[in-house]
Design a protein around this motif. Structure first.
Motif, PDB file in Angstrom:
ATOM      1  N   SER A  52      32.681  61.813  29.406  1.00  0.00           N
ATOM      2  CA  SER A  52      32.911  63.042  28.664  1.00  0.00           C
ATOM      3  C   SER A  52      32.636  62.825  27.191  1.00  0.00           C
ATOM      4  CB  SER A  52      34.354  63.522  28.870  1.00  0.00           C
ATOM      5  OG  SER A  52      35.248  62.589  28.314  1.00  0.00           O
ATOM      6  N   ALA A  53      32.701  63.887  26.410  1.00  0.00           N
ATOM      7  CA  ALA A  53      32.404  63.831  24.986  1.00  0.00           C
ATOM      8  C   ALA A  53      33.311  62.849  24.250  1.00  0.00           C
ATOM      9  CB  ALA A  53      32.524  65.226  24.369  1.00  0.00           C
ATOM     10  N   ASP A  54      34.550  62.691  24.719  1.00  0.00           N
ATOM     11  CA  ASP A  54      35.467  61.771  24.045  1.00  0.00           C
ATOM     12  C   ASP A  54      35.369  60.346  24.575  1.00  0.00           C
ATOM     13  OD1 ASP A  54      36.696  61.946  26.496  1.00  0.00           O
ATOM     14  OD2 ASP A  54      38.585  62.751  25.729  1.00  0.00           O
ATOM     15  N   GLY A  55      34.376  60.080  25.429  1.00  0.00           N
ATOM     16  CA  GLY A  55      34.151  58.731  25.941  1.00  0.00           C
ATOM     17  C   GLY A  55      34.906  58.419  27.219  1.00  0.00           C
ATOM     18  N   GLY A  56      35.787  59.316  27.655  1.00  0.00           N
ATOM     19  CA  GLY A  56      36.528  59.102  28.897  1.00  0.00           C
ATOM     20  C   GLY A  56      35.755  59.612  30.093  1.00  0.00           C
ATOM     21  N   ARG A  57      36.228  59.254  31.255  1.00  0.00           N
ATOM     22  CA  ARG A  57      35.580  59.733  32.481  1.00  0.00           C
ATOM     23  C   ARG A  57      36.410  60.868  33.053  1.00  0.00           C
ATOM     24  NH1 ARG A  57      31.412  56.840  34.149  1.00  0.00           N
ATOM     25  NH2 ARG A  57      31.177  54.741  33.396  1.00  0.00           N
ATOM     26  N   GLU A  58      35.756  61.964  33.395  1.00  0.00           N
ATOM     27  CA  GLU A  58      36.453  63.104  33.979  1.00  0.00           C
ATOM     28  C   GLU A  58      36.380  63.003  35.495  1.00  0.00           C
ATOM     29  OE1 GLU A  58      36.515  67.950  34.007  1.00  0.00           O
ATOM     30  OE2 GLU A  58      34.909  66.930  32.965  1.00  0.00           O
ATOM     31  N   THR A  59      37.532  62.884  36.121  1.00  0.00           N
ATOM     32  CA  THR A  59      37.640  62.875  37.575  1.00  0.00           C
ATOM     33  C   THR A  59      38.834  63.738  37.969  1.00  0.00           C
ATOM     34  OG1 THR A  59      39.047  60.921  37.617  1.00  0.00           O
ATOM     35  CG2 THR A  59      36.665  60.553  37.805  1.00  0.00           C
ATOM     36  N   LEU A  60      38.915  64.040  39.249  1.00  0.00           N
ATOM     37  CA  LEU A  60      40.079  64.774  39.738  1.00  0.00           C
ATOM     38  C   LEU A  60      41.322  63.920  39.541  1.00  0.00           C
ATOM     39  CD1 LEU A  60      38.740  66.232  43.107  1.00  0.00           C
ATOM     40  CD2 LEU A  60      39.138  67.460  40.969  1.00  0.00           C
ATOM     41  N   PRO A  61      42.432  64.549  39.162  1.00  0.00           N
ATOM     42  CA  PRO A  61      43.683  63.794  39.043  1.00  0.00           C
ATOM     43  C   PRO A  61      44.175  63.404  40.442  1.00  0.00           C
ATOM     44  CG  PRO A  61      44.093  66.117  38.703  1.00  0.00           C
ATOM     45  CD  PRO A  61      42.605  65.955  38.814  1.00  0.00           C
ATOM     46  N   PRO A  62      45.058  62.429  40.516  1.00  0.00           N
ATOM     47  CA  PRO A  62      45.592  62.035  41.830  1.00  0.00           C
ATOM     48  C   PRO A  62      46.236  63.224  42.539  1.00  0.00           C
ATOM     49  CG  PRO A  62      46.233  60.455  40.143  1.00  0.00           C
ATOM     50  CD  PRO A  62      45.603  61.618  39.435  1.00  0.00           C
ATOM     51  N   LEU A  63      45.938  63.358  43.814  1.00  0.00           N
ATOM     52  CA  LEU A  63      46.469  64.476  44.593  1.00  0.00           C
ATOM     53  C   LEU A  63      47.989  64.417  44.682  1.00  0.00           C
ATOM     54  CD1 LEU A  63      45.627  66.970  46.211  1.00  0.00           C
ATOM     55  CD2 LEU A  63      45.459  65.509  48.220  1.00  0.00           C
ATOM     56  N   HIS A  64      48.544  63.222  44.669  1.00  0.00           N
ATOM     57  CA  HIS A  64      50.001  63.092  44.807  1.00  0.00           C
ATOM     58  C   HIS A  64      50.766  63.684  43.626  1.00  0.00           C
ATOM     59  CE1 HIS A  64      49.258  59.334  42.479  1.00  0.00           C
ATOM     60  NE2 HIS A  64      50.422  59.657  41.933  1.00  0.00           N
ATOM     61  N   GLU A  65      50.067  64.063  42.568  1.00  0.00           N
ATOM     62  CA  GLU A  65      50.731  64.720  41.439  1.00  0.00           C
ATOM     63  C   GLU A  65      51.130  66.163  41.769  1.00  0.00           C
ATOM     64  OE1 GLU A  65      48.282  64.325  37.957  1.00  0.00           O
ATOM     65  OE2 GLU A  65      48.629  62.166  37.828  1.00  0.00           O
ATOM     66  N   VAL A  66      50.523  66.744  42.817  1.00  0.00           N
ATOM     67  CA  VAL A  66      50.832  68.134  43.173  1.00  0.00           C
ATOM     68  C   VAL A  66      51.366  68.311  44.589  1.00  0.00           C
ATOM     69  CG1 VAL A  66      49.221  69.118  41.507  1.00  0.00           C
ATOM     70  CG2 VAL A  66      48.447  68.653  43.824  1.00  0.00           C
ATOM     71  N   ILE A  67      51.095  67.355  45.464  1.00  0.00           N
ATOM     72  CA  ILE A  67      51.572  67.458  46.854  1.00  0.00           C
ATOM     73  C   ILE A  67      51.693  66.051  47.422  1.00  0.00           C
ATOM     74  CG2 ILE A  67      49.275  67.695  47.901  1.00  0.00           C
ATOM     75  CD1 ILE A  67      50.597  69.811  49.798  1.00  0.00           C
ATOM     76  N   GLU A  68      52.633  65.867  48.313  1.00  0.00           N
ATOM     77  CA  GLU A  68      52.831  64.572  48.949  1.00  0.00           C
ATOM     78  C   GLU A  68      51.745  64.379  50.020  1.00  0.00           C
ATOM     79  OE1 GLU A  68      53.663  61.087  50.138  1.00  0.00           O
ATOM     80  OE2 GLU A  68      54.871  61.906  48.490  1.00  0.00           O
ATOM     81  N   PRO A  69      50.803  63.437  49.811  1.00  0.00           N
ATOM     82  CA  PRO A  69      49.701  63.262  50.759  1.00  0.00           C
ATOM     83  C   PRO A  69      50.148  62.957  52.189  1.00  0.00           C
ATOM     84  CG  PRO A  69      49.206  62.129  48.713  1.00  0.00           C
ATOM     85  CD  PRO A  69      50.642  62.573  48.638  1.00  0.00           C
ATOM     86  N   ASP A  70      51.198  62.151  52.356  1.00  0.00           N
ATOM     87  CA  ASP A  70      51.658  61.835  53.710  1.00  0.00           C
ATOM     88  C   ASP A  70      52.201  63.079  54.410  1.00  0.00           C
ATOM     89  OD1 ASP A  70      50.953  59.177  53.423  1.00  0.00           O
ATOM     90  OD2 ASP A  70      52.967  58.552  52.806  1.00  0.00           O
ATOM     91  N   ALA A  71      52.907  63.924  53.681  1.00  0.00           N
ATOM     92  CA  ALA A  71      53.422  65.162  54.267  1.00  0.00           C
ATOM     93  C   ALA A  71      52.276  66.093  54.650  1.00  0.00           C
ATOM     94  CB  ALA A  71      54.370  65.856  53.296  1.00  0.00           C
ATOM     95  N   LEU A  72      51.258  66.166  53.803  1.00  0.00           N
ATOM     96  CA  LEU A  72      50.084  66.991  54.109  1.00  0.00           C
ATOM     97  C   LEU A  72      49.402  66.490  55.374  1.00  0.00           C
ATOM     98  CD1 LEU A  72      48.206  69.298  53.244  1.00  0.00           C
ATOM     99  CD2 LEU A  72      46.962  67.641  51.851  1.00  0.00           C
ATOM    100  N   THR A  73      49.268  65.177  55.488  1.00  0.00           N
ATOM    101  CA  THR A  73      48.660  64.578  56.682  1.00  0.00           C
ATOM    102  C   THR A  73      49.505  64.871  57.914  1.00  0.00           C
ATOM    103  OG1 THR A  73      47.648  62.841  55.359  1.00  0.00           O
ATOM    104  CG2 THR A  73      47.908  62.395  57.707  1.00  0.00           C
ATOM    105  N   ASP A  74      50.831  64.715  57.795  1.00  0.00           N
ATOM    106  CA  ASP A  74      51.715  64.988  58.934  1.00  0.00           C
ATOM    107  C   ASP A  74      51.656  66.449  59.364  1.00  0.00           C
ATOM    108  OD1 ASP A  74      52.462  62.331  58.873  1.00  0.00           O
ATOM    109  OD2 ASP A  74      54.401  62.710  57.900  1.00  0.00           O
ATOM    110  N   LEU A  75      51.662  67.373  58.399  1.00  0.00           N
ATOM    111  CA  LEU A  75      51.578  68.798  58.729  1.00  0.00           C
ATOM    112  C   LEU A  75      50.249  69.132  59.387  1.00  0.00           C
ATOM    113  CD1 LEU A  75      53.234  70.493  55.658  1.00  0.00           C
ATOM    114  CD2 LEU A  75      53.993  70.642  58.026  1.00  0.00           C
ATOM    115  N   SER A  76      49.194  68.531  58.893  1.00  0.00           N
ATOM    116  CA  SER A  76      47.875  68.784  59.463  1.00  0.00           C
ATOM    117  C   SER A  76      47.812  68.279  60.899  1.00  0.00           C
ATOM    118  CB  SER A  76      46.805  68.106  58.612  1.00  0.00           C
ATOM    119  OG  SER A  76      45.548  68.267  59.193  1.00  0.00           O
ATOM    120  N   ALA A  77      48.368  67.110  61.145  1.00  0.00           N
ATOM    121  CA  ALA A  77      48.366  66.552  62.501  1.00  0.00           C
ATOM    122  C   ALA A  77      49.217  67.397  63.442  1.00  0.00           C
ATOM    123  CB  ALA A  77      48.872  65.113  62.472  1.00  0.00           C
ATOM    124  N   SER A  78      50.357  67.877  62.959  1.00  0.00           N
ATOM    125  CA  SER A  78      51.233  68.687  63.816  1.00  0.00           C
ATOM    126  C   SER A  78      50.642  70.060  64.080  1.00  0.00           C
ATOM    127  CB  SER A  78      52.624  68.819  63.196  1.00  0.00           C
ATOM    128  OG  SER A  78      52.592  69.636  62.060  1.00  0.00           O
TER     129      SER A  78
END
Length: 108
Positions: A52-78
Motif C-alpha cells: 500500500s501507499a504507506d508501505g504496508g501490505r493490505e490483506t483481509l483481517p483474521p476472520l476470528h476477529e468477527v466470528i469464531e471459525p470453529d463454530a462456523l465450521t460446526d454450524l456448516s457441518a450440522s
C-alpha cells in the motif's frame, strides 16, 4: 459456479451480490475468505498482497476477529443434516451469509 449479480428493484435498492459455491476440497472458513477476497479485491494472504501507499501490505483481517471459525465450521457441518441453516455476519464492510446449500453470499 461463482457469480456476481445485481439484485433489487430501484437503483437505491440494488447492491452487488457475489455467490460462491463451497467446493469439496475447501473448508467453510477458506470459502468465506475466498469469497470475500474475490468480492472486495483484497487478498486473503500476504504473498498475494500488494504494497500500500504507506508501505504496508493490505490483506483481509483474521476472520476470528468477527466470528469464531470453529463454530462456523460446526454450524456448516450440522446444516447438512438440518435444513434451513444460515449464518450471517459482517466482515470488512460486507454482509456475509453462509447457507445450508454450501454457498457463501457476499454483499455490500
Amino acid at each position: 459456479m461463482n457469480k456476481k449479480r445485481k439484485t433489487g428493484g430501484t437503483s437505491a435498492e440494488r447492491s452487488d451480490v457475489f455467490e460462491y459455491d463451497i467446493s469439496d476440497s475447501e473448508t467453510v472458513v477458506e470459502a468465506v475468505l475466498n469469497a470475500v477476497s474475490t468480492f472486495t479485491d483484497i487478498p486473503s494472504s500476504p504473498p498475494e498482497a500488494s504494497v500500500s501507499a504507506d508501505g504496508g501490505r493490505e490483506t483481509l483481517p483474521p476472520l476470528h476477529e468477527v466470528i469464531e471459525p470453529d463454530a462456523l465450521t460446526d454450524l456448516s457441518a450440522s446444516s447438512r443434516a438440518t435444513a434451513n441453516v444460515r449464518v450471517t455476519f459482517h466482515y470488512v464492510g460486507c454482509e456475509v451469509t453462509v447457507t445450508d446449500t454450501n454457498t457463501v453470499r457476499v454483499s455490500e
